[in-house]
Design a protein around this motif. Sequence first.
Motif, PDB file in Angstrom:
ATOM      1  N   ARG A 124      -4.052   8.682  -9.035  1.00  0.00           N
ATOM      2  CA  ARG A 124      -5.268   8.470  -9.847  1.00  0.00           C
ATOM      3  C   ARG A 124      -5.171   9.227 -11.172  1.00  0.00           C
ATOM      4  O   ARG A 124      -5.615   8.740 -12.203  1.00  0.00           O
ATOM      5  CB  ARG A 124      -6.495   8.918  -9.074  1.00  0.00           C
ATOM      6  CG  ARG A 124      -6.671   8.037  -7.848  1.00  0.00           C
ATOM      7  CD  ARG A 124      -8.097   7.795  -7.527  1.00  0.00           C
ATOM      8  NE  ARG A 124      -8.157   7.070  -6.274  1.00  0.00           N
ATOM      9  CZ  ARG A 124      -9.090   7.241  -5.371  1.00  0.00           C
ATOM     10  NH1 ARG A 124     -10.069   8.104  -5.588  1.00  0.00           N
ATOM     11  NH2 ARG A 124      -9.080   6.529  -4.268  1.00  0.00           N
ATOM     12  N   VAL A 125      -4.613  10.417 -11.121  1.00  0.00           N
ATOM     13  CA  VAL A 125      -4.434  11.177 -12.359  1.00  0.00           C
ATOM     14  C   VAL A 125      -3.472  10.416 -13.273  1.00  0.00           C
ATOM     15  O   VAL A 125      -3.697  10.313 -14.484  1.00  0.00           O
ATOM     16  CB  VAL A 125      -3.905  12.597 -12.060  1.00  0.00           C
ATOM     17  CG1 VAL A 125      -3.415  13.271 -13.324  1.00  0.00           C
ATOM     18  CG2 VAL A 125      -4.997  13.432 -11.414  1.00  0.00           C
TER      19      VAL A 125
ATOM     20  N   PRO B 228       1.587   4.429 -12.301  1.00  0.00           N
ATOM     21  CA  PRO B 228       1.372   5.571 -11.390  1.00  0.00           C
ATOM     22  C   PRO B 228       2.592   5.928 -10.550  1.00  0.00           C
ATOM     23  O   PRO B 228       2.618   6.983  -9.941  1.00  0.00           O
ATOM     24  CB  PRO B 228       0.227   5.109 -10.472  1.00  0.00           C
ATOM     25  CG  PRO B 228      -0.249   3.823 -10.984  1.00  0.00           C
ATOM     26  CD  PRO B 228       0.663   3.317 -12.044  1.00  0.00           C
ATOM     27  N   PHE B 229       3.574   5.037 -10.529  1.00  0.00           N
ATOM     28  CA  PHE B 229       4.735   5.299  -9.672  1.00  0.00           C
ATOM     29  C   PHE B 229       5.987   5.611 -10.471  1.00  0.00           C
ATOM     30  O   PHE B 229       7.106   5.469  -9.990  1.00  0.00           O
ATOM     31  CB  PHE B 229       4.969   4.118  -8.724  1.00  0.00           C
ATOM     32  CG  PHE B 229       3.695   3.722  -8.046  1.00  0.00           C
ATOM     33  CD1 PHE B 229       3.010   4.635  -7.260  1.00  0.00           C
ATOM     34  CD2 PHE B 229       3.141   2.471  -8.256  1.00  0.00           C
ATOM     35  CE1 PHE B 229       1.807   4.309  -6.677  1.00  0.00           C
ATOM     36  CE2 PHE B 229       1.932   2.128  -7.672  1.00  0.00           C
ATOM     37  CZ  PHE B 229       1.270   3.057  -6.879  1.00  0.00           C
TER      38      PHE B 229
ATOM     39  N   HIS C 164      -5.689  -1.389   0.673  1.00  0.00           N
ATOM     40  CA  HIS C 164      -5.181  -0.889  -0.601  1.00  0.00           C
ATOM     41  C   HIS C 164      -5.625  -1.748  -1.779  1.00  0.00           C
ATOM     42  O   HIS C 164      -5.892  -2.930  -1.646  1.00  0.00           O
ATOM     43  CB  HIS C 164      -3.657  -0.736  -0.567  1.00  0.00           C
ATOM     44  CG  HIS C 164      -2.935  -2.042  -0.573  1.00  0.00           C
ATOM     45  ND1 HIS C 164      -2.666  -2.737   0.576  1.00  0.00           N
ATOM     46  CD2 HIS C 164      -2.435  -2.787  -1.586  1.00  0.00           C
ATOM     47  CE1 HIS C 164      -2.045  -3.846   0.254  1.00  0.00           C
ATOM     48  NE2 HIS C 164      -1.892  -3.906  -1.033  1.00  0.00           N
ATOM     49  N   GLN C 165      -5.750  -1.095  -2.908  1.00  0.00           N
ATOM     50  CA  GLN C 165      -6.088  -1.727  -4.182  1.00  0.00           C
ATOM     51  C   GLN C 165      -5.619  -0.735  -5.249  1.00  0.00           C
ATOM     52  O   GLN C 165      -5.086   0.317  -4.891  1.00  0.00           O
ATOM     53  CB  GLN C 165      -7.608  -1.918  -4.272  1.00  0.00           C
ATOM     54  CG  GLN C 165      -8.360  -0.648  -3.887  1.00  0.00           C
ATOM     55  CD  GLN C 165      -9.862  -0.823  -3.879  1.00  0.00           C
ATOM     56  OE1 GLN C 165     -10.458  -0.779  -4.929  1.00  0.00           O
ATOM     57  NE2 GLN C 165     -10.447  -1.000  -2.715  1.00  0.00           N
ATOM     58  N   LYS C 166      -5.824  -1.079  -6.522  1.00  0.00           N
ATOM     59  CA  LYS C 166      -5.362  -0.150  -7.548  1.00  0.00           C
ATOM     60  C   LYS C 166      -6.062   1.208  -7.392  1.00  0.00           C
ATOM     61  O   LYS C 166      -7.293   1.274  -7.323  1.00  0.00           O
ATOM     62  CB  LYS C 166      -5.656  -0.715  -8.950  1.00  0.00           C
ATOM     63  CG  LYS C 166      -5.059   0.192  -9.994  1.00  0.00           C
ATOM     64  CD  LYS C 166      -4.984  -0.415 -11.362  1.00  0.00           C
ATOM     65  CE  LYS C 166      -4.410   0.655 -12.276  1.00  0.00           C
ATOM     66  NZ  LYS C 166      -4.074   0.263 -13.577  1.00  0.00           N
TER      67      LYS C 166
ATOM     68  N   GLY D  90       0.823  -1.220   0.000  1.00  0.00           N
ATOM     69  CA  GLY D  90       0.000   0.000   0.000  1.00  0.00           C
ATOM     70  C   GLY D  90       0.848   1.257   0.000  1.00  0.00           C
ATOM     71  O   GLY D  90       0.326   2.358  -0.070  1.00  0.00           O
ATOM     72  N   THR D  91       2.176   1.077   0.098  1.00  0.00           N
ATOM     73  CA  THR D  91       3.102   2.204  -0.073  1.00  0.00           C
ATOM     74  C   THR D  91       3.973   1.860  -1.285  1.00  0.00           C
ATOM     75  O   THR D  91       4.110   0.683  -1.618  1.00  0.00           O
ATOM     76  CB  THR D  91       4.015   2.429   1.150  1.00  0.00           C
ATOM     77  OG1 THR D  91       4.952   1.339   1.235  1.00  0.00           O
ATOM     78  CG2 THR D  91       3.206   2.515   2.435  1.00  0.00           C
ATOM     79  N   ASN D  92       4.517   2.853  -1.935  1.00  0.00           N
ATOM     80  CA  ASN D  92       5.198   2.579  -3.208  1.00  0.00           C
ATOM     81  C   ASN D  92       6.452   3.400  -3.392  1.00  0.00           C
ATOM     82  O   ASN D  92       6.532   4.532  -2.915  1.00  0.00           O
ATOM     83  CB  ASN D  92       4.245   2.864  -4.368  1.00  0.00           C
ATOM     84  CG  ASN D  92       3.055   1.933  -4.348  1.00  0.00           C
ATOM     85  OD1 ASN D  92       3.146   0.793  -4.769  1.00  0.00           O
ATOM     86  ND2 ASN D  92       1.949   2.401  -3.817  1.00  0.00           N
ATOM     87  N   ASP D  93       7.421   2.814  -4.090  1.00  0.00           N
ATOM     88  CA  ASP D  93       8.611   3.558  -4.472  1.00  0.00           C
ATOM     89  C   ASP D  93       8.331   4.214  -5.817  1.00  0.00           C
ATOM     90  O   ASP D  93       7.807   3.572  -6.724  1.00  0.00           O
ATOM     91  CB  ASP D  93       9.803   2.609  -4.606  1.00  0.00           C
ATOM     92  CG  ASP D  93      10.100   1.917  -3.277  1.00  0.00           C
ATOM     93  OD1 ASP D  93      10.190   2.624  -2.250  1.00  0.00           O
ATOM     94  OD2 ASP D  93      10.223   0.667  -3.258  1.00  0.00           O
ATOM     95  N   VAL D  94       8.672   5.470  -5.918  1.00  0.00           N
ATOM     96  CA  VAL D  94       8.421   6.212  -7.160  1.00  0.00           C
ATOM     97  C   VAL D  94       9.761   6.441  -7.845  1.00  0.00           C
ATOM     98  O   VAL D  94      10.623   7.139  -7.296  1.00  0.00           O
ATOM     99  CB  VAL D  94       7.739   7.565  -6.857  1.00  0.00           C
ATOM    100  CG1 VAL D  94       7.540   8.375  -8.134  1.00  0.00           C
ATOM    101  CG2 VAL D  94       6.401   7.341  -6.152  1.00  0.00           C
ATOM    102  N   PHE D  95       9.955   5.825  -9.002  1.00  0.00           N
ATOM    103  CA  PHE D  95      11.220   5.982  -9.731  1.00  0.00           C
ATOM    104  C   PHE D  95      10.968   5.736 -11.212  1.00  0.00           C
ATOM    105  O   PHE D  95       9.935   5.166 -11.583  1.00  0.00           O
ATOM    106  CB  PHE D  95      12.308   5.053  -9.176  1.00  0.00           C
ATOM    107  CG  PHE D  95      11.980   3.582  -9.246  1.00  0.00           C
ATOM    108  CD1 PHE D  95      11.013   3.027  -8.423  1.00  0.00           C
ATOM    109  CD2 PHE D  95      12.636   2.760 -10.147  1.00  0.00           C
ATOM    110  CE1 PHE D  95      10.697   1.665  -8.497  1.00  0.00           C
ATOM    111  CE2 PHE D  95      12.338   1.406 -10.227  1.00  0.00           C
ATOM    112  CZ  PHE D  95      11.371   0.864  -9.402  1.00  0.00           C
TER     113      PHE D  95
END
Length: 433
Positions: free
Chosen positions: A320-321, A22-23, A125-127, A10-15
């Motif tokens: 979401r965007v 989305p990440f 969490h879900q998509k 439910g937490t994500n790495d953004v790279f």
Amino acid sequence: MALMLTSVPGTNDVFAQSKEYPFREPVFRYITQTAEQVLRSSGAQMIHTPVFEYAEVLQKGVGVTSDIVVKKEMYTFEDRGGRVLGLRPEPTASIVRAYNQHGMKVWPQPVRLFTWGPIFRAERHQKGRYKQFHQVDYEALGSADPLIDAEAIALMVQVYRALGLKGLEVKLGSVGDPEDRVRYNDYLRGLFRPYAQELSEDSRVRLESNPMRILDSKSEADQRIVAEAGVRPMLEFLGPEARGFHEKVAGYLEKLGVPFTLDPSIVRGLDYYVRTAWEVHHSRIGAKSALGGGGRYDGLSEMLGGPRVPGVGWGIGIERVAIALEQEGVEIPADPVPDLYLVPLDEGAKLEALQIAQRLRPAFRVEMAYAPKSARKGLEDALKRGARFVGLLGEAERARGVVTLKHLETGDQREVSWEALGEALGPVPGVRL
Ligand code: HAM
């Protein structure tokens, strides 16, 4: 071997290379930079507030009957001094707290602020729904003029448009004034009491505390009851003032050419809203996951112990965007390619390559191989990175203070002295320091 530790689901790495759209960091950056450009063009100022606050600020903000409090979605903890703190489940309360704390009431009003950053909610969490997600948030504080609501909505739509999104629907409603809501809630209690035993557990609690929230319950049983009960919408319960205000907002939006649909039954998930309330939905993401939402919250400052400060604002869910951008196939601008890829041909050239790179940065985007490579391999790597030039640096070049510079598109190759490299690389598009 110890078990490899991972992030909390439910937490994500953004790279950049993230497998999940989305990440991807360039997508994130595209969204936040586009939003920033639009909001700055309106004169709004950026603010950063702490991601944790006294839990009281955050709880009083969202309200005791909101899901965030009822379903214990706020991450709270005690620090070593015994203070009860919380990770922000939304930024609005923090921004109002900051407005009061820094005496912004004496500034020219309205004070218009925006921010973006991580938000925390302990949701399943879900998509499209995460425990840590990100929002762009805009707040206009200190004006009770419906024109400010219309501007807020228009700016939000401008952000989505600037991003290239098309399939949007702005659903505008009103949650009325507190006294209108008392009447509406009484009506709903009367309507739903006969169904009390069939309602979900959450909704049974809400039946007394805030029956309006039953209307947007996610439980199927609740939804069936809502459909069956023939609920009259909130808009029919507005008093003359709230109604007049709502009509003005709608009228201004029409004149501004902002498309919207009236949603007489809009219910927002946070308790602080009064009058204007809206959500933005996307045709392909489904009705239950809004791309953003907002509303007016004239009583919030007082709930936080401040003076009466009317306010209106919105939050956009960045992930979401990003999902909507992917579904619409909107192309995200590619990151700029390196101007130069430097290749040390022997061990001794490594440091010199770095020195040359450092002299050219930040005016130029310069990358390098960190271990010696053959000229052929260096060229291959430069092509892979999409560099404009490759610079080869071996013993012969070092002796003469030059780099063998090859333009990868034309194949032109010549020796350039270290001092003349900047000139040989430029001019390049973009701002130079
Ligand atoms: P909200 O409707 O709770 O409003 O959240 C705004 C947006 O954040 C939602 O429309 C959605 O796009 C995104 N969002 C919410 N929860 C999640 C989640 N668990 N995972 C991913 N995205 C999520 C607010 O937060 C208010 N503070 C907006 C506002 C500002 N009202 C007045 N000023």
